[in-house]
Design a protein around this motif. Structure first.
Motif, PDB file in Angstrom:
ATOM      1  N   GLU A 158       0.831  -1.204   0.000  1.00  0.00           N
ATOM      2  CA  GLU A 158       0.000   0.000   0.000  1.00  0.00           C
ATOM      3  C   GLU A 158       0.866   1.254   0.000  1.00  0.00           C
ATOM      4  O   GLU A 158       0.357   2.360  -0.155  1.00  0.00           O
ATOM      5  CB  GLU A 158      -0.920   0.007   1.228  1.00  0.00           C
ATOM      6  CG  GLU A 158      -2.051  -1.025   1.151  1.00  0.00           C
ATOM      7  CD  GLU A 158      -2.910  -1.025   2.390  1.00  0.00           C
ATOM      8  OE1 GLU A 158      -2.491  -0.402   3.400  1.00  0.00           O
ATOM      9  OE2 GLU A 158      -3.984  -1.649   2.361  1.00  0.00           O
ATOM     10  N   ALA A 159       2.181   1.076   0.163  1.00  0.00           N
ATOM     11  CA  ALA A 159       3.099   2.216   0.206  1.00  0.00           C
ATOM     12  C   ALA A 159       3.346   2.755  -1.201  1.00  0.00           C
ATOM     13  O   ALA A 159       3.150   2.065  -2.205  1.00  0.00           O
ATOM     14  CB  ALA A 159       4.420   1.797   0.847  1.00  0.00           C
ATOM     15  N   ASP A 160       3.785   4.006  -1.280  1.00  0.00           N
ATOM     16  CA  ASP A 160       4.086   4.625  -2.574  1.00  0.00           C
ATOM     17  C   ASP A 160       5.273   3.947  -3.247  1.00  0.00           C
ATOM     18  O   ASP A 160       5.334   3.864  -4.474  1.00  0.00           O
ATOM     19  CB  ASP A 160       4.383   6.121  -2.392  1.00  0.00           C
ATOM     20  CG  ASP A 160       3.147   6.906  -1.962  1.00  0.00           C
ATOM     21  OD1 ASP A 160       2.036   6.435  -2.254  1.00  0.00           O
ATOM     22  OD2 ASP A 160       3.311   7.965  -1.326  1.00  0.00           O
ATOM     23  N   SER A 161       6.220   3.487  -2.446  1.00  0.00           N
ATOM     24  CA  SER A 161       7.418   2.850  -2.990  1.00  0.00           C
ATOM     25  C   SER A 161       7.684   1.539  -2.255  1.00  0.00           C
ATOM     26  O   SER A 161       8.489   1.485  -1.320  1.00  0.00           O
ATOM     27  CB  SER A 161       8.623   3.781  -2.862  1.00  0.00           C
ATOM     28  OG  SER A 161       9.797   3.158  -3.344  1.00  0.00           O
ATOM     29  N   PRO A 162       6.986   0.457  -2.674  1.00  0.00           N
ATOM     30  CA  PRO A 162       7.170  -0.826  -1.985  1.00  0.00           C
ATOM     31  C   PRO A 162       8.627  -1.291  -1.949  1.00  0.00           C
ATOM     32  O   PRO A 162       9.089  -1.817  -0.935  1.00  0.00           O
ATOM     33  CB  PRO A 162       6.297  -1.787  -2.814  1.00  0.00           C
ATOM     34  CG  PRO A 162       5.262  -0.915  -3.430  1.00  0.00           C
ATOM     35  CD  PRO A 162       5.970   0.380  -3.733  1.00  0.00           C
TER      36      PRO A 162
END
Length: 430
Positions: free
Chosen positions: A27-31
């Motif tokens: 769900e993070a912008d930069s997995p």
């Protein structure tokens, strides 16, 4: 722990279980940035929970160094290579069945392990002049007759995986290919395994996994009187600073009453998490648990929390000391040793009971038999069928099987009472 611009991207995930952490990653912008900043051991726990074959997405994002440590955790049973686990790694592909993951594996895996497979299953014939004549059935040549290779294993899947691996290595790095083929001629499989294990131990030591001598010191006996003296002296306990906190070790396993209160009261959660991580890793080494056996590792976490809980309860009961007082005075390490000393005293009692007695009660007193068996473990536990207060858990006339952590002073007293009764039983002599 932070990124290149010193932004701590992992900290918001404090307190997450493996499932919650995996969800948060994607769900993070930069997995990929999140994955690469995770401690390798945290990432390993995610992989083990999801299953290696289902973790291609995580492995693709992880750094080579992280993947190397993952394989160090996963590929060993004690000091012996877990060959089946190695085959599982070599079987990895992504959803499109491309060989990118396998190419990555060749870059981070200890190549001595590949040389071991070659030594066990590959026969090589090398000729000064190329020949079209195969040395025997099952041989093939990758270099127009100079080198002939035969893979001899009764497992068809393993044959395919090893053939695919050798072909990939030959196509991408022929020099490495020939080096690997020649390795078994200068080093035996046992020599390669020993050297690989030693190097693996050094790498894991840098990850916060103590070597056996240090692991033993973490488990040194520590008495109640020693604890009271240390609290009286008010000397700040030593802190663990060079170990990254592996949060799933703490939050995946359930917490006990006083341990949970400690987490609520303490302000520096990371200090607790780092010390707990170090203790768990020391216990894994001390009690011979494989890191790859996540169920056993988490069971060990619960036992460690139980020991800490017992120590805190013993120190605060009937006194004006608070949970925070005893933590600040002793630290997690001494609390663990104190609780463990209480628990291992039960093992001493259990092992004084002759095995003949255990045989006598095996069928007639199943609860007592289970108590004796659980207490004789290297790290004692208690049966699932026995509550802390001594009442027996009965489900439809059947005693639940399995064991659980000893977590309270009441549980210690209950187990001790059963063991005392066991010592009073005289075995029948035929």
């Amino acid at each position: 722990m932070g990124s290149s611009d010193n932004t701590p991207v992992v900290a918001p995930f404090r307190g997450y279980t493996c499932r919650e952490l995996y969800k948060a990653i994607f769900e993070a912008d930069s997995p990929e940035q999140i994955v690469r900043q995770l401690p390798s051991q945290s990432l390993f726990m995610l992989v083990k929970q999801r299953g290696l074959a289902s973790s291609g997405d995580l492995l693709a994002m992880a750094s080579l160094e992280q993947c190397r440590i993952l394989s160090d955790f996963d590929l060993w049973h004690g000091d012996v290579l877990n060959e089946e686990a190695l085959w599982e790694w070599l079987a990895l592909t992504d959803e499109t069945d491309s060989l990118e993951l396998l190419q990555k594996i060749v870059k981070f895996i200890d190549l001595k392990l590949i040389a071991m497979l070659i030594g066990k299953y590959v026969r090589v014939q090398v000729f000064e002049e190329p020949t079209d004549q195969s040395p025997g059935p099952g041989y093939h040549t990758p270099d127009k007759g100079f080198t002939w290779i035969g893979i001899f294993t009764e497992n068809a899947d393993h044959h395919f995986l090893l053939a695919r691996l050798l072909a990939l290595i030959f196509e991408t790095n022929s020099e490495l290919f020939y080096q690997l083929l020649s390795t078994p001629s200068v080093a035996t499989v046992s020599m390669l395994e020993e050297e690989s294990f030693q190097e693996r131990s050094k790498r894991l030591a840098a990850e916060g996994v103590p070597e056996p001598e240090l692991a033993i010191s973490v488990h040194a006996p520590y008495s109640f009187s020693d604890a009271l003296a240390d609290l009286q002296e008010r000397v700040a306990p030593k802190t663990i600073e060079d170990v990254r906190a592996v949060e799933p070790l703490m939050y995946e396993a359930r917490s006990t009453r006083f341990f949970a209160e400690l987490l609520r009261r303490v302000t520096d959660h990371e200090a607790v998490e780092m010390e707990f991580t170090y203790i768990v890793n020391a216990a894994v080494v001390r009690f011979g648990v494989d890191f790859s056996d996540q169920e056993q590792v988490l069971a060990l976490c619960e036992k460690i929390k139980g020991a800490i809980n017992i120590a805190i309860e013993k120190l605060v009961s009937g006194s004006t000391r608070t949970v925070l007082d005893v933590y600040q005075g002793l630290g997690i390490g001494k609390l663990y040793r104190l609780g463990l000393t209480e628990v291992t005293a039960l093992r001493t009692l259990a092992r004084k009971i002759p095995l003949e007695v255990a045989e006598v009660v095996k069928d007639s007193e199943k609860v007592l038999f289970s108590v004796i068996a659980c207490a004789r473990e290297a790290f004692p536990s208690m049966p699932m069928c026995l509550d802390d207060d001594g009442s027996v858990v009965d489900k439809d006339g059947t005693l639940p099987s399995g064991m659980r952590a000893i977590e309270t002073l009441q549980a210690v007293a209950t187990v001790r009472a059963h063991l005392d009764r066991g010592q009073g039983i005289t075995p029948h002599i035929s």
